[in-house]
Scaffold this motif. Structure first.
Motif, PDB file in Angstrom:
ATOM      1  N   GLU A   1      15.955   3.833  -0.870  1.00 17.17           N
ATOM      2  CA  GLU A   1      16.624   4.953  -0.207  1.00 17.17           C
ATOM      3  C   GLU A   1      17.687   4.390   0.722  1.00 17.17           C
ATOM      4  N   LEU A   2      18.876   4.969   0.652  1.00 17.10           N
ATOM      5  CA  LEU A   2      20.009   4.482   1.448  1.00 17.10           C
ATOM      6  C   LEU A   2      19.815   4.707   2.935  1.00 17.10           C
ATOM      7  N   SER A   3      20.672   4.065   3.701  1.00 13.52           N
ATOM      8  CA  SER A   3      20.646   4.168   5.157  1.00 13.52           C
ATOM      9  C   SER A   3      20.701   5.628   5.600  1.00 13.52           C
ATOM     10  N   LYS A   4      19.854   5.919   6.585  1.00 16.38           N
ATOM     11  CA  LYS A   4      19.766   7.266   7.144  1.00 16.38           C
ATOM     12  C   LYS A   4      19.384   7.116   8.616  1.00 16.38           C
ATOM     13  N   PRO A   5      19.436   8.198   9.409  1.00 17.43           N
ATOM     14  CA  PRO A   5      19.021   8.078  10.805  1.00 17.43           C
ATOM     15  C   PRO A   5      17.568   7.597  10.913  1.00 17.43           C
ATOM     16  N   ASP A   6      17.337   6.706  11.848  1.00 22.55           N
ATOM     17  CA  ASP A   6      16.008   6.148  12.070  1.00 22.55           C
ATOM     18  C   ASP A   6      15.099   7.230  12.660  1.00 22.55           C
ATOM     19  N   ALA A  41       0.814  -1.219   0.000  1.00 22.45           N
ATOM     20  CA  ALA A  41       0.000   0.000   0.000  1.00 22.45           C
ATOM     21  C   ALA A  41       0.849   1.273   0.000  1.00 22.45           C
ATOM     22  N   LYS A  42       2.106   1.190   0.408  1.00 19.34           N
ATOM     23  CA  LYS A  42       2.997   2.350   0.407  1.00 19.34           C
ATOM     24  C   LYS A  42       3.440   2.744  -1.003  1.00 19.34           C
ATOM     25  N   GLY A  43       3.260   1.852  -1.962  1.00 19.66           N
ATOM     26  CA  GLY A  43       3.554   2.170  -3.351  1.00 19.66           C
ATOM     27  C   GLY A  43       5.009   2.500  -3.617  1.00 19.66           C
ATOM     28  N   GLU A  44       5.210   3.385  -4.591  1.00 18.09           N
ATOM     29  CA  GLU A  44       6.556   3.738  -5.058  1.00 18.09           C
ATOM     30  C   GLU A  44       7.413   4.401  -3.988  1.00 18.09           C
ATOM     31  N   VAL A  45       6.801   5.127  -3.058  1.00 14.84           N
ATOM     32  CA  VAL A  45       7.601   5.820  -2.038  1.00 14.84           C
ATOM     33  C   VAL A  45       8.199   4.852  -1.035  1.00 14.84           C
ATOM     34  N   GLY A  46       7.577   3.697  -0.863  1.00 17.35           N
ATOM     35  CA  GLY A  46       8.091   2.709   0.066  1.00 17.35           C
ATOM     36  C   GLY A  46       7.893   3.125   1.510  1.00 17.35           C
ATOM     37  N   GLU A  47       8.633   2.439   2.377  1.00 18.70           N
ATOM     38  CA  GLU A  47       8.507   2.657   3.820  1.00 18.70           C
ATOM     39  C   GLU A  47       9.876   2.495   4.467  1.00 18.70           C
ATOM     40  N   PRO A  48      10.243   3.419   5.373  1.00 16.09           N
ATOM     41  CA  PRO A  48      11.493   3.229   6.112  1.00 16.09           C
ATOM     42  C   PRO A  48      11.417   1.949   6.947  1.00 16.09           C
ATOM     43  N   TRP A  49      12.472   1.143   6.887  1.00 18.65           N
ATOM     44  CA  TRP A  49      12.537  -0.080   7.683  1.00 18.65           C
ATOM     45  C   TRP A  49      13.109   0.321   9.040  1.00 18.65           C
ATOM     46  N   SER A  50      12.257   0.926   9.851  1.00 16.69           N
ATOM     47  CA  SER A  50      12.671   1.538  11.107  1.00 16.69           C
ATOM     48  C   SER A  50      12.424   0.612  12.289  1.00 16.69           C
ATOM     49  N   THR A  95      13.579   7.298  16.570  1.00 22.21           N
ATOM     50  CA  THR A  95      14.373   7.480  17.783  1.00 22.21           C
ATOM     51  C   THR A  95      15.285   8.688  17.637  1.00 22.21           C
ATOM     52  N   ASP A  96      15.650   9.266  18.760  1.00 26.14           N
ATOM     53  CA  ASP A  96      16.647  10.345  18.778  1.00 26.14           C
ATOM     54  C   ASP A  96      18.055   9.801  18.985  1.00 26.14           C
ATOM     55  N   ASP A  97      18.172   8.496  19.175  1.00 29.27           N
ATOM     56  CA  ASP A  97      19.462   7.853  19.409  1.00 29.27           C
ATOM     57  C   ASP A  97      20.210   7.751  18.078  1.00 29.27           C
ATOM     58  N   PRO A  98      21.344   8.418  17.942  1.00 31.40           N
ATOM     59  CA  PRO A  98      22.059   8.441  16.661  1.00 31.40           C
ATOM     60  C   PRO A  98      22.683   7.113  16.243  1.00 31.40           C
ATOM     61  N   ARG A  99      22.637   6.108  17.108  1.00 31.87           N
ATOM     62  CA  ARG A  99      23.214   4.809  16.751  1.00 31.87           C
ATOM     63  C   ARG A  99      22.386   4.053  15.726  1.00 31.87           C
ATOM     64  N   TRP A 100      21.116   4.392  15.567  1.00 34.73           N
ATOM     65  CA  TRP A 100      20.205   3.558  14.785  1.00 34.73           C
ATOM     66  C   TRP A 100      19.847   4.190  13.451  1.00 34.73           C
ATOM     67  N   ASP A 101      19.909   3.369  12.424  1.00 34.69           N
ATOM     68  CA  ASP A 101      19.632   3.778  11.049  1.00 34.69           C
ATOM     69  C   ASP A 101      18.490   2.944  10.479  1.00 34.69           C
ATOM     70  N   CYS A 102      18.063   3.345   9.299  1.00 31.76           N
ATOM     71  CA  CYS A 102      17.089   2.540   8.552  1.00 31.76           C
ATOM     72  C   CYS A 102      17.268   2.825   7.063  1.00 31.76           C
ATOM     73  N   VAL A 103      16.794   1.924   6.245  1.00 32.12           N
ATOM     74  CA  VAL A 103      16.714   2.126   4.801  1.00 32.12           C
ATOM     75  C   VAL A 103      15.231   2.199   4.448  1.00 32.12           C
ATOM     76  N   THR A 104      14.941   2.646   3.251  1.00 32.09           N
ATOM     77  CA  THR A 104      13.559   2.624   2.771  1.00 32.09           C
ATOM     78  C   THR A 104      13.463   1.545   1.705  1.00 32.09           C
TER      79      THR A 104
END
Length: 145
Positions: free
Chosen positions: A68-73, A20-29, A76-85
């Motif tokens: 979409e490449l890895s970016k801050p999740d 349902a998110k279509g072309e924009v996808g979803e951050p894997w957070s 969370t405000d914790d800078p250790r965690w990333d996600c991709v879309t």
């Protein structure tokens, strides 16, 4: 191109919601495991991803791609965690169960079998082709065979 598998509990985030998110996808957070995070940091645009329903279903149900490449999740405000879309590309015509993966000697070393708790896992090219075959997909076109 590399291949991956991501896991989601379908009552938390399902294949249908991903579609349902279509072309924009979803951050894997929401991933809070260093190994899984590092796998996401290794992902490139266009990499292919198996979408796996964990806990309920226990099966590969779809194919996604990293858009979409890895970016801050953003969860969370914790800078250790990333996600991709990731965005959905195709359903798996015949979902591939964990039981069937474990029964296939060609997949004995697959992370889904050896590191089954990890929510983001690498998949080898040979494993990708075999799971696609089992699911009734041509791995090159992602069309039913």
């Amino acid at each position: 191109m590399k291949y991956w598998l991501v896991k989601s509990e379908p009552d938390a985030w399902s294949w249908d919601q991903q579609v349902a998110k279509g072309e924009v996808g979803e951050p894997w957070s929401g991933v809070r495991n260093y190994t899984a995070r590092n796998h996401m940091r290794d992902m490139k645009i266009g990499d292919r991803v198996f979408f796996y329903h964990s806990n309920i279903g226990l099966e590969v149900v779809g194919i996604c791609e990293v858009c979409e490449l890895s970016k801050p999740d953003p969860t969370t405000d914790d800078p250790r965690w990333d996600c991709v879309t990731i965005r959905a590309l195709a359903p798996v015509p015949k979902p591939v169960s964990l039981k069937d993966v474990k029964a296939n000697p060609k997949l004995a070393e697959m992370s889904l079998v050896t590191s089954f708790r990890l929510s983001v896992q690498p998949v080898t090219a040979a494993e990708w082709k075999e799971v696609c075959r089992m699911g009734g997909l041509d791995p090159k076109t992602l069309k039913p065979v």
